[in-house]
Design an enzyme around this catalytic site. Sequence first.
Site, PDB file in Angstrom:
ATOM      1  CE1 TYR A  87     -11.508   5.622  24.509  1.00 40.02           C
ATOM      2  CE2 TYR A  87     -12.803   5.998  22.198  1.00 40.02           C
ATOM      3  CZ  TYR A  87     -12.551   5.115  23.593  1.00 40.02           C
ATOM      4  OH  TYR A  87     -13.425   4.370  23.842  1.00 40.02           O
ATOM      5  CG  ASP A  97     -15.538   0.676  24.718  1.00 44.49           C
ATOM      6  OD1 ASP A  97     -14.542  -0.071  25.068  1.00 44.49           O
ATOM      7  OD2 ASP A  97     -16.120   0.514  23.766  1.00 44.49           O
ATOM      8  CG  HIS A 127     -12.728   1.379  21.429  1.00 47.18           C
ATOM      9  ND1 HIS A 127     -12.109   1.034  20.218  1.00 47.18           N
ATOM     10  CD2 HIS A 127     -13.702   1.354  21.131  1.00 47.18           C
ATOM     11  CE1 HIS A 127     -13.008   0.806  19.195  1.00 47.18           C
ATOM     12  NE2 HIS A 127     -14.025   0.908  19.913  1.00 47.18           N
ATOM     13  CD  GLU A 167     -17.443  -2.185  25.815  1.00 46.47           C
ATOM     14  OE1 GLU A 167     -18.329  -1.685  26.354  1.00 46.47           O
ATOM     15  OE2 GLU A 167     -17.333  -2.092  24.250  1.00 46.47           O
ATOM     16  CD  GLU A 198     -15.736  -3.825  20.807  1.00 47.13           C
ATOM     17  OE1 GLU A 198     -16.619  -3.655  21.826  1.00 47.13           O
ATOM     18  OE2 GLU A 198     -15.476  -2.986  20.217  1.00 47.13           O
ATOM     19  CG  HIS A 225     -19.678  -5.824  19.764  1.00 43.62           C
ATOM     20  ND1 HIS A 225     -19.298  -5.538  18.327  1.00 43.62           N
ATOM     21  CD2 HIS A 225     -19.460  -4.568  20.294  1.00 43.62           C
ATOM     22  CE1 HIS A 225     -18.896  -4.405  18.172  1.00 43.62           C
ATOM     23  NE2 HIS A 225     -18.610  -3.617  19.346  1.00 43.62           N
ATOM     24  CD  GLU A 269     -22.408  -1.812  22.352  1.00 40.83           C
ATOM     25  OE1 GLU A 269     -21.890  -2.860  21.985  1.00 40.83           O
ATOM     26  OE2 GLU A 269     -21.777  -0.724  22.045  1.00 40.83           O
TER      27      GLU A 269
END
Length: 403
Positions: free
Chosen positions: A161, A209, A211, A235, A261, A311, A338
């Site tokens: 990230y 994602d 996140h 996501e 999630e 998830h 997933e």
Amino acid sequence: MAGNEALRIRDVKTILTAPDGINLVVVKVETNEPGLYGLGCATFTQRYLAVAAAIDEYLRPFLIGKDPSRIEDIWQTAMVSSYWRNGPVLNNAISGIDMALWDIKGKVAGMPVYDLLGGKCREAAAVYRHADGATLQQLEENVIRYREQGYQYIRCQWGGYGGKQQAMHTPEGAAAGAYYDADAYARSVPAMFEHIRSKVGFDVELLHDIHERVAPIEAVRLAKQLEPYRLFFLEDPLAPEDLEWFRMIRQQSSTPIAMGELFVHPQEWVPLIQNRLIDFIRCHISAIGGLTPARKLAVLCEAFGVRTAWHGPGDVSPVGHAANLHLDLSSLNFGVQEWYGPSELIRVVFPGTPEVRGGFAYLNGKPGLGVELDEKLAAKYPAVNKLPAWTLARRPDGTSARP
Ligand code: MG
């Protein structure tokens, strides 16, 4: 069952195991009929001992002697038996019981759970895998490798990230932690998709994602910037604490959004679905309380044109992955599943773990959920209570951040 004795719950056991180094919580509900039992997934890997205590100390005495066929009644009464409710620990504990009861019901009926839920809409569930890479070249190779294996849906992540802690401009005395750079990350995502689409074209579904790593307004910008790359979904652009921002994303982009999630409470998902602010619901089924609430959530989503993408990481046991798939096969509005790629060891500890061939996950058609657990073997891989370092996230200036 002896004579005409009614079917009853005889005992409830919690099994903690970590064959792949990830702590899993499996619940076994035993009945008074010899050999008739059910398994459920209650995995909350970061707080597994708290879930085990909730089951062993509270739900076990609550359940012994009850009729295991009354799944709905048991779910409702267990949920309110603590008065305070809808937290991840207690939801996971109830999920373990709930899935085990569906497993028992399927075994009694001689049917797989998807038949109890209305029967198959499809033979198998399309799954997506995680492709990542420290460099774009590595990522590209991983995407191509998954495509060659038959996967039609691939999640792309590049370089974590953002940034390396040693290269960050941190203040003196900054605390230790899992540092990330949200701005560097946000700038990298459109560049990543520009590269990957230029190499593999548009004949494959790509996902990403976030996140919840960026500020809400940055998530709005990313959803706009990613439009040309036609993602299957983006996501977790926002944290559950920032749900009001979904409307702004929707007003400004047509990038499909997946969320959920971390959800544990119906009031987190109901407004997003009812107002058509997301395209895919992707709750962690054990974290919302099991199959009973998840099948209702799937039906709610169907009415509003939202698809499911439950998830499916490594911190879901094979029993939980099977539960995902039973819903996937029987839900009209299934989107994608997933898939984390279980090890050979996991398959030995959990006989019946679903199989993936050509990008599709298959169930084995056995009654119930179709997954067993070798308890003796599971005991050889005990769960270990250690702090998950990745959850101690910090921004470049040392401020605590969401992982
Ligand atoms: Mg995620």
